[in-house]
Every structure is written in C-alpha cells, then in structure tokens.
Design a protein around this motif. Structure first.
Motif, PDB file in Angstrom:
ATOM      1  N   PHE A  34      36.113  56.976 -10.047  1.00  0.00           N
ATOM      2  CA  PHE A  34      36.145  57.062  -8.728  1.00  0.00           C
ATOM      3  C   PHE A  34      37.234  55.552  -8.087  1.00  0.00           C
ATOM      4  O   PHE A  34      36.677  54.581  -8.542  1.00  0.00           O
ATOM      5  N   ILE A  35      37.831  56.238  -8.191  1.00  0.00           N
ATOM      6  CA  ILE A  35      39.128  55.371  -7.797  1.00  0.00           C
ATOM      7  C   ILE A  35      39.472  54.793  -6.831  1.00  0.00           C
ATOM      8  O   ILE A  35      39.902  55.754  -5.538  1.00  0.00           O
ATOM      9  N   GLU A  36      39.894  53.506  -6.232  1.00  0.00           N
ATOM     10  CA  GLU A  36      39.844  53.036  -4.719  1.00  0.00           C
ATOM     11  C   GLU A  36      41.068  51.864  -4.858  1.00  0.00           C
ATOM     12  O   GLU A  36      40.746  51.210  -5.212  1.00  0.00           O
ATOM     13  N   MET A  37      41.961  52.301  -3.530  1.00  0.00           N
ATOM     14  CA  MET A  37      43.606  50.981  -3.057  1.00  0.00           C
ATOM     15  C   MET A  37      42.922  50.380  -2.555  1.00  0.00           C
ATOM     16  O   MET A  37      42.781  51.576  -1.347  1.00  0.00           O
ATOM     17  N   ARG A  38      43.143  49.459  -1.925  1.00  0.00           N
ATOM     18  CA  ARG A  38      43.056  48.868  -0.462  1.00  0.00           C
ATOM     19  C   ARG A  38      43.287  47.849  -0.926  1.00  0.00           C
ATOM     20  O   ARG A  38      44.027  47.371  -1.496  1.00  0.00           O
ATOM     21  N   ASN A  39      43.765  47.815   0.849  1.00  0.00           N
ATOM     22  CA  ASN A  39      44.686  45.648   0.375  1.00  0.00           C
ATOM     23  C   ASN A  39      43.083  44.936   0.911  1.00  0.00           C
ATOM     24  O   ASN A  39      42.229  45.280   1.109  1.00  0.00           O
ATOM     25  N   PRO A  40      43.451  43.829  -0.210  1.00  0.00           N
ATOM     26  CA  PRO A  40      42.906  42.595  -0.684  1.00  0.00           C
ATOM     27  C   PRO A  40      42.112  42.413   1.381  1.00  0.00           C
ATOM     28  O   PRO A  40      43.005  41.627   2.287  1.00  0.00           O
TER      29      PRO A  40
ATOM     30  N   LEU B 161      50.993  51.729   5.381  1.00  0.00           N
ATOM     31  CA  LEU B 161      49.659  51.013   4.454  1.00  0.00           C
ATOM     32  C   LEU B 161      50.753  51.121   2.508  1.00  0.00           C
ATOM     33  O   LEU B 161      51.368  51.597   2.341  1.00  0.00           O
ATOM     34  N   TYR B 162      50.349  49.896   1.882  1.00  0.00           N
ATOM     35  CA  TYR B 162      51.123  49.431   0.741  1.00  0.00           C
ATOM     36  C   TYR B 162      50.597  49.946  -0.065  1.00  0.00           C
ATOM     37  O   TYR B 162      49.018  50.502  -0.404  1.00  0.00           O
ATOM     38  N   VAL B 163      51.315  51.603  -1.426  1.00  0.00           N
ATOM     39  CA  VAL B 163      51.014  51.814  -2.611  1.00  0.00           C
ATOM     40  C   VAL B 163      51.023  51.961  -3.807  1.00  0.00           C
ATOM     41  O   VAL B 163      52.314  52.166  -3.217  1.00  0.00           O
ATOM     42  N   ASP B 164      50.615  51.135  -4.898  1.00  0.00           N
ATOM     43  CA  ASP B 164      50.629  50.333  -5.987  1.00  0.00           C
ATOM     44  C   ASP B 164      50.877  51.828  -6.803  1.00  0.00           C
ATOM     45  O   ASP B 164      49.273  51.900  -7.325  1.00  0.00           O
ATOM     46  N   THR B 165      51.950  52.428  -7.234  1.00  0.00           N
ATOM     47  CA  THR B 165      51.607  53.979  -8.799  1.00  0.00           C
ATOM     48  C   THR B 165      51.450  53.232  -9.341  1.00  0.00           C
ATOM     49  O   THR B 165      50.541  53.750 -10.056  1.00  0.00           O
ATOM     50  N   GLY B 166      52.053  52.096 -10.077  1.00  0.00           N
ATOM     51  CA  GLY B 166      51.561  51.639 -11.206  1.00  0.00           C
ATOM     52  C   GLY B 166      50.408  51.121 -11.945  1.00  0.00           C
ATOM     53  O   GLY B 166      49.639  51.360 -12.324  1.00  0.00           O
TER      54      GLY B 166
ATOM     55  N   ASP C 101      35.895  45.711  -9.106  1.00  0.00           N
ATOM     56  CA  ASP C 101      37.173  44.993  -8.998  1.00  0.00           C
ATOM     57  C   ASP C 101      37.506  45.210 -10.194  1.00  0.00           C
ATOM     58  O   ASP C 101      37.712  44.101 -10.847  1.00  0.00           O
ATOM     59  N   VAL C 102      38.541  45.991 -10.442  1.00  0.00           N
ATOM     60  CA  VAL C 102      39.464  45.781 -11.597  1.00  0.00           C
ATOM     61  C   VAL C 102      41.110  45.188 -11.348  1.00  0.00           C
ATOM     62  O   VAL C 102      41.689  45.431 -12.175  1.00  0.00           O
ATOM     63  N   SER C 103      41.567  44.786  -9.917  1.00  0.00           N
ATOM     64  CA  SER C 103      42.223  44.547  -9.949  1.00  0.00           C
ATOM     65  C   SER C 103      43.205  43.130 -10.508  1.00  0.00           C
ATOM     66  O   SER C 103      44.321  43.719 -10.555  1.00  0.00           O
ATOM     67  N   TRP C 104      42.485  42.316 -11.397  1.00  0.00           N
ATOM     68  CA  TRP C 104      43.191  41.576 -12.279  1.00  0.00           C
ATOM     69  C   TRP C 104      43.026  42.206 -13.345  1.00  0.00           C
ATOM     70  O   TRP C 104      44.097  42.448 -14.755  1.00  0.00           O
ATOM     71  N   ALA C 105      42.166  43.339 -13.634  1.00  0.00           N
ATOM     72  CA  ALA C 105      41.935  43.742 -15.295  1.00  0.00           C
ATOM     73  C   ALA C 105      42.892  44.519 -15.861  1.00  0.00           C
ATOM     74  O   ALA C 105      43.343  44.431 -17.117  1.00  0.00           O
TER      75      ALA C 105
ATOM     76  N   THR D 249      46.956  44.538  -3.856  1.00  0.00           N
ATOM     77  CA  THR D 249      45.884  44.997  -3.740  1.00  0.00           C
ATOM     78  C   THR D 249      44.959  44.733  -4.417  1.00  0.00           C
ATOM     79  O   THR D 249      45.439  44.358  -5.607  1.00  0.00           O
ATOM     80  N   THR D 250      43.700  45.696  -3.570  1.00  0.00           N
ATOM     81  CA  THR D 250      42.434  45.091  -4.756  1.00  0.00           C
ATOM     82  C   THR D 250      42.448  46.854  -5.453  1.00  0.00           C
ATOM     83  O   THR D 250      42.810  48.293  -4.379  1.00  0.00           O
TER      84      THR D 250
END
Ligand code: DC
Length: 241
Positions: free
Chosen positions: A68-74, A32-37, A92-96, A84-85
C-alpha cells in the motif's frame, strides 16, 4: 489539451532541480506535487528489502501491487527538508528511498517494462483527479501526453553534480564530488539510452536550462506562465458560454 484539470508535466535529467521547483510551483498554484521518481525508488526499496533479484520483473510487479503505497504533502511534523512524504504499508520511507544505495540501483528497476506500465497507470489515475505538477522522466510523452504545459528542465552536468553532492552532505552521506559526478553520468546514460521509453525532449516542450538561474527565478517563470494560460482559458470559457 487535457481534461478539466490543469496538468503541468516536467521531465529532465537527474538533479536539474525538478523536485524543488515542482514542489514550489505546486505550493504557489495550489496543485498536487507528484514525484514519480519516488515511485520507482519505492519499487527498488521493496525489492531489496524482500531480497528479490532486481531483474525479476514478475516478483517486483507483485510487490508493487501488494504493497500500500501512499504519497502526500509533508505534514507540519514531517517538515525536515523532504519534498514529499512516502509511506509503504504505513511505514515512512521518505528518506530510506533517497540513499545512495537506492539511487545506484533504481535504474535497474526503472528499465523493466511491466514495472513502468504499472507505475504509469497509477500516475495517470492520480492526475485524473486533480490539478497536478508531475515530474519525472517520461511525463511529457508517456504519462501526460496531453498536459496543458510541458517543461524540460535541464542544467550542465557539473552544476547538477555539485547540487547533488551538496544535498548528500546535508543529509549526512559523506560521498566525494567525484563519486557523485561519476554516478550522475551513469544515471544520465541509463535514462537517455533506456531501450524502453528513453528520456527525450518533445517538440512542444518549454526547455529551461537551470544552470545559471536561481530556483526562485525558475519558479516565477513557470507560475507566471500558468497564470496567463489559466486566464486565457478562463476568458475563452466565458466567450464560449
Ligand atoms: O528522479 P529520481 O532520481 O528520483 O528518479 C529515480 C529513478 O527513476 C531514475 O533512475 C529515473 C527513474 N524514473 C523514470 O524512469 N521515470 C520517471 N517518470 C521517474 C523516474
């Protein structure tokens, strides 16, 4: 050494290639890739949208805890260049979270100790459940101090600013190279001079300078090393059996 899961912890300054490299390493190894930034960016976006003062630590902690924050593979439909999504309350705030507005404010939020504490706990919970490639600014010494492999990815400031400038243009943000370079120097300063847990290189980190390397070369170096480590671990487990 960490639990039964394999943990790769990656730290480094802005635009060292951490995101792209981590994503590819995770894909090749099935981790799993986790982008903490992204988590600090979400906290900043939530605060701005709620009209909260970015120095108001209590209010920001409440926002992170309540959302409710979710992070997952696109998914297939989301493959638009994102690594990451990220969803907040299903939006969806991936780009925001990637705009210059958020980039220029996020270190104000990332320096708040209780915000860090809440997010570090969330990151540790994620890593406990599966094999991870986790990247950020405090992963090798704060979030996963017992990681199987610790990496510090870096690169010259000019190369990093050029990369970031290109990315901004590709995403339709028309900033100048000079603006990007200035912003990068400010962010480096904020990361390294942060009173609370500044970015640093731990003694047992593998330092990789990505300035003159292609992404694929860095990915290959890391994947090969992990495969060797896994086969040694596997054979030790067999011997100890
Ligand atoms: O990697 P990034 O640019 O998305 O990080 C956003 C901000 O969050 C940046 O100011 C550094 C900070 N950060 C941090 O303090 N600790 C982390 N583990 C990850 C990011």
């Amino acid at each position: 050494m960490s639990s039964s899961h394999f943990e790769i912890a990656i730290d480094g300054p802005v635009a060292a290639g951490k995101g792209t490299i981590s994503r590819l390493v995770a894909d090749q190894l099935g981790f799993l890739y986790v982008d903490t930034g992204a988590m600090y960016r979400v906290a900043t976006l939530m605060a701005i949208e709620a009209g909260t003062d970015l120095a108001n630590e209590d209010a920001i902690v409440r926002l992170i805890r309540s959302g409710f924050i979710e992070m997952r593979n696109p998914t297939e439909y989301e493959k638009d260049g994102r690594l990451t999504t990220v969803l907040v309350d299903k939006k969806d705030v991936s780009w925001a979270i990637r705009t210059e507005k958020i980039s220029s404010k996020v270190s104000l939020v990332a320096r708040l100790p209780r915000v860090r504490q809440v997010l570090v706990e969330k990151q540790q919970i994620i890593a406990r459940a599966q094999d991870v490639v986790m990247e950020g600014r405090d992963i090798t010494y704060r979030v996963l101090p017992d990681a199987n492999l610790k990496i510090y990815l870096t690169g010259s400031d000019v190369v990093r600013a050029k990369r970031r400038h290109l990315q901004s243009l590709q995403h339709g943000e028309y900033v100048t190279y000079e603006e990007v370079f200035k912003e990068l120097k400010i962010r480096d300063h904020n990361d390294m001079e942060r009173v609370n847990d500044p970015l640093r290189i731990v003694d047992d980190a593998w330092v990789i300078d990505t300035s003159d390397l292609k992404i694929g070369q860095v990915v290959e170096l890391i994947v090969n090393k992990v495969r060797v480590m896994q086969s040694v671990q596997g054979s030790q487990a067999t011997v100890n059996h």
